[in-house]
Scaffold this active site. Structure first.
Site, PDB file in Angstrom:
ATOM      1  N   CYS A   1     -20.200   3.865   6.058  1.00 34.81           N
ATOM      2  CA  CYS A   1     -19.624   2.985   5.041  1.00 34.81           C
ATOM      3  C   CYS A   1     -18.806   1.870   5.705  1.00 34.81           C
ATOM      4  O   CYS A   1     -19.378   0.971   6.307  1.00 34.81           O
ATOM      5  CB  CYS A   1     -18.835   3.790   4.022  1.00 34.81           C
ATOM      6  SG  CYS A   1     -18.751   2.951   2.442  1.00 34.81           S
TER       7      CYS A   1
ATOM      8  N   HIS B   1     -22.431   7.686   2.159  1.00 37.88           N
ATOM      9  CA  HIS B   1     -21.637   8.767   2.779  1.00 37.88           C
ATOM     10  C   HIS B   1     -22.504  10.009   2.969  1.00 37.88           C
ATOM     11  O   HIS B   1     -22.560  10.867   2.077  1.00 37.88           O
ATOM     12  CB  HIS B   1     -20.441   9.110   1.893  1.00 37.88           C
ATOM     13  CG  HIS B   1     -19.402   8.043   1.872  1.00 37.88           C
ATOM     14  ND1 HIS B   1     -18.360   8.001   2.768  1.00 37.88           N
ATOM     15  CD2 HIS B   1     -19.266   6.954   1.082  1.00 37.88           C
ATOM     16  CE1 HIS B   1     -17.611   6.942   2.518  1.00 37.88           C
ATOM     17  NE2 HIS B   1     -18.140   6.285   1.505  1.00 37.88           N
TER      18      HIS B   1
ATOM     19  N   GLU C   1     -21.916  12.558   4.598  1.00 42.56           N
ATOM     20  CA  GLU C   1     -21.120  13.798   4.686  1.00 42.56           C
ATOM     21  C   GLU C   1     -21.042  14.549   3.359  1.00 42.56           C
ATOM     22  O   GLU C   1     -20.764  15.751   3.350  1.00 42.56           O
ATOM     23  CB  GLU C   1     -19.707  13.483   5.219  1.00 42.56           C
ATOM     24  CG  GLU C   1     -18.766  12.714   4.295  1.00 42.56           C
ATOM     25  CD  GLU C   1     -18.885  11.194   4.417  1.00 42.56           C
ATOM     26  OE1 GLU C   1     -19.964  10.711   4.818  1.00 42.56           O
ATOM     27  OE2 GLU C   1     -17.903  10.496   4.084  1.00 42.56           O
TER      28      GLU C   1
HETATM   29  N1  GLN Z   1     -13.843  -0.712   1.911  1.00 43.46           N
HETATM   30  C1  GLN Z   1     -15.258  -0.781   1.984  1.00 43.46           C
HETATM   31  C2  GLN Z   1     -15.898  -1.138   0.649  1.00 43.46           C
HETATM   32  O1  GLN Z   1     -15.280  -1.075  -0.370  1.00 43.46           O
HETATM   33  C3  GLN Z   1     -15.839   0.528   2.487  1.00 43.46           C
HETATM   34  C4  GLN Z   1     -15.633   1.666   1.554  1.00 43.46           C
HETATM   35  C5  GLN Z   1     -15.787   3.017   2.198  1.00 43.46           C
HETATM   36  O2  GLN Z   1     -15.810   3.133   3.425  1.00 43.46           O
HETATM   37  N2  GLN Z   1     -15.898   4.045   1.383  1.00 43.46           N
HETATM   38  O3  GLN Z   1     -17.043  -1.476   0.606  1.00 43.46           O
END
Ligand code: GLN
Length: 532
Positions: free
Chosen positions: A379, A505, A507
């Site tokens: 992410c 994600h 995970e």
């Molecule tokens: N801050 C980034 C976004 O909003 C990544 C978000 C995250 O890592 N969950 O896209």
């Protein structure tokens, strides 16, 4: 009709109620019962999505995009149950529903009150988990007996058992029986007091699960049984496990906890099949190799902030019979000097929000790329991979995300179009499961072994397609995208053995019996790197 188990906690928080709730779920499933799980959190936030990891640890995201408590991760991983929007209710969610209904005039002139309106809403939330085909619903009540906030939940479960009958619901209380060094004795008094708080509000626990450091003597068991009004056989000891949380279901199975639960709920004692868990535990306890991964994040002292990531490494470790040591390095400490990364076999840059630590993450990613160290970016970690590549390979020195630098000349990461103009922060991100198509002949497709995947998301910003051609022609491949190709989901560097980033994600989908291919891939690459 479903039977219900309500789990409360006493004495102190942090006793591992989530794992203690998930373990009987696994044991009951291993006897052929269908189990659903849910958690009630007494705070007033509608969900944990707006809370800092310092307050709450990780925000766990379900397939349907609900932002939930990290205990739901234990439910999905440990017990193998699927969670959804009916699996986590906060006071905020319950109260806001009641207040919205009051504004609609739905209460027809009544005075809207804690009892019955709030408690009725809680009871309907409990019923929402008791879908047809579910034999047993396990509901965990967050907080500790005696908290003001959890009173409406306790009152609701008291009523609920009266509504459905004694043999259809039971109360399980998780408590601490501390060992006091100075007197060389275990003390039952805190548990007695916590149970008496429950008694005073009409809840009489049917089973006590006692967290202990050392083995409990018969004397203590008798005392607990006598003073807490719980049959001797229903005082279950849960001693601290030696090596791994994967020992907890085994320990509770050894004490026949699941059989006692079934007996209490008048359910037949079907045969238990724990062979899979035994062999999993064998692999956990007897690794044959080891590797070290550096996780470059923001909350270095707070393992709960990255709970699912640690668990995913444990799963990959189980698959490869490898002890994966994952150290947390504070990104800010790497800003001028990445030498702390030397000696690690791989790097992971996790998700996150806000500008703090970005320079350190970018520096760590450059180090991994140039030193040919296996690296996974998740992410925000993937977004930083794009920023690093644009700055240092494309020489766009001010390339950035508009999250940290709204005026940057080179917004290689930018707000998603549907996010523009949204001012509310709660529940407005791109959340939950979306499909992704992988590029043939990529590392990604080799790891997954298929082209179509679906993964869970939680983000507002995305890879800016205006820079896609330029980045690809300089060696940062887009290896996964949404089916219409509009949203970049994965990037990799083909001439690096393992350098891969994902917007989602992974995970959240890793499980002990089906480890996630990206984590298995990273650990495999780390082991290979070690051999060099
Ligand atoms: N801050 C980034 C976004 O909003 C990544 C978000 C995250 O890592 N969950 O896209």
């Amino acid at each position: 009709m479903s039977k219900h188990i309500f789990i409360t906690g006493g004495v102190v928080s942090g006793l591992g109620k989530g794992i203690t709730a998930a373990s009987p779920a696994y044991l009951l499933k291993s006897r052929g019962y269908t189990v659903a799980m849910q958690k009630f959190d007494p705070y007033l936030n509608v969900d944990p999505g707006t809370m800092s990891p310092y307050q709450h640890g990780e925000v766990y995201v379900t397939d349907d995009g609900t932002e939930t408590d990290l205990d739901l991760g234990h439910y999905e991983r440990f017990a193998g149950v699927s969670c959804d929007r009916n699996s986590n209710y906060t006071s905020g969610k319950i109260y806001s529903r009641v207040i919205a209904r009051e504004r609609e005039g739905a209460y027809l002139g009544a005075t809207v009150q804690m009892i019955p309106h709030i408690t009725d809403e809680i009871k309907s939330a409990i019923r929402s988990a008791a879908k047809p085909g579910v034999d047993i619903v396990i509901s965990e009540i967050g907080g500790t007996a005696g908290d003001i906030e959890s009173l409406p939940f306790l009152e609701a479960i008291r009523q609920f058992r009266n509504d459905i009958g004694f043999e259809n619901a039971m109360f399980l209380h998780l408590t601490l029986v501390p060992y006091i060094k100075s007197v060389g004795e275990m003390k039952t008094k805190p548990s007695q007091q916590s149970v008496s708080i429950l008694h005073s509000i009409g809840i009489f626990p049917d089973m006590l699960v006692c967290r202990t450091e050392t083995p409990m003597e018969d004397e203590q068991r008798r005392k607990l049984s006598l003073f807490c009004n719980v049959p001797d056989a229903m005082v279950i000891e849960e001693q601290d496990v030696q090596h791994s949380i994967y020992e907890v279901p085994q320990e509770l199975a050894d004490r026949d906890m699941d059989a006692k639960v079934l007996q209490r709920l008048s359910l037949p004692l079907r045969e238990r099949h724990l062979d899979d868990w035994h062999s999993l535990l064998e692999r956990v306890l007897h690794p044959v190799r080891a590797c070290r991964i550096a996780m470059v994040g923001k909350y270095a002292g707070l393992r709960d902030a990255y709970k699912s990531i640690f668990e995913s490494f444990a799963h990959a470790g189980i698959a490869l019979q490898t002890k994966v040591e994952c150290d947390m390095l504070e990104a800010e400490t790497l800003e001028g000097d990445c030498s702390a990364l030397a000696g690690y076999d791989g790097i992971l840059v996790p998700g996150g929000f806000g500008a703090r630590g970005i320079a350190g993450k970018v520096a760590a990613l450059r180090f991994a790329r140039e030193q040919v160290l296996p690296c996974l970016g998740i992410c925000l970690g993937m977004q930083c991979m794009v920023i690093e590549y644009a700055r240092n390979v494309l020489a766009l020195s001010d390339a950035d995300s508009t999250e940290f630098s709204p005026q940057t000349k080179h917004p290689v990461i930018d707000l998603m179009p549907e996010q523009r103009g949204l001012s509310a922060k709660g529940g407005t991100m791109r959340l939950g499961t979306y499909p992704c198509r992988l590029k043939p002949d990529s590392l990604a497709v080799r790891l997954y072994g298929k082209e179509k995947i679906s993964e869970r998301h939680r983000h507002r910003y995305e890879f800016n397609n205006d820079y896609r051609k330029q980045l690809e022609s300089c060696g940062l491949q887009v290896c996964g995208a949404s089916p219409d190709d509009s949203l970049v989901e994965m990037v990799e560097i083909p001439n690096h053995p393992f350098y891969i980033g994902c917007q989602f994600h992974p995970e959240f989908q890793s499980r002990p019996f089906s480890p996630h291919p990206l984590f298995v891939g990273l650990v495999q690459a780390a082991l290979k790197h070690q051999e060099k």
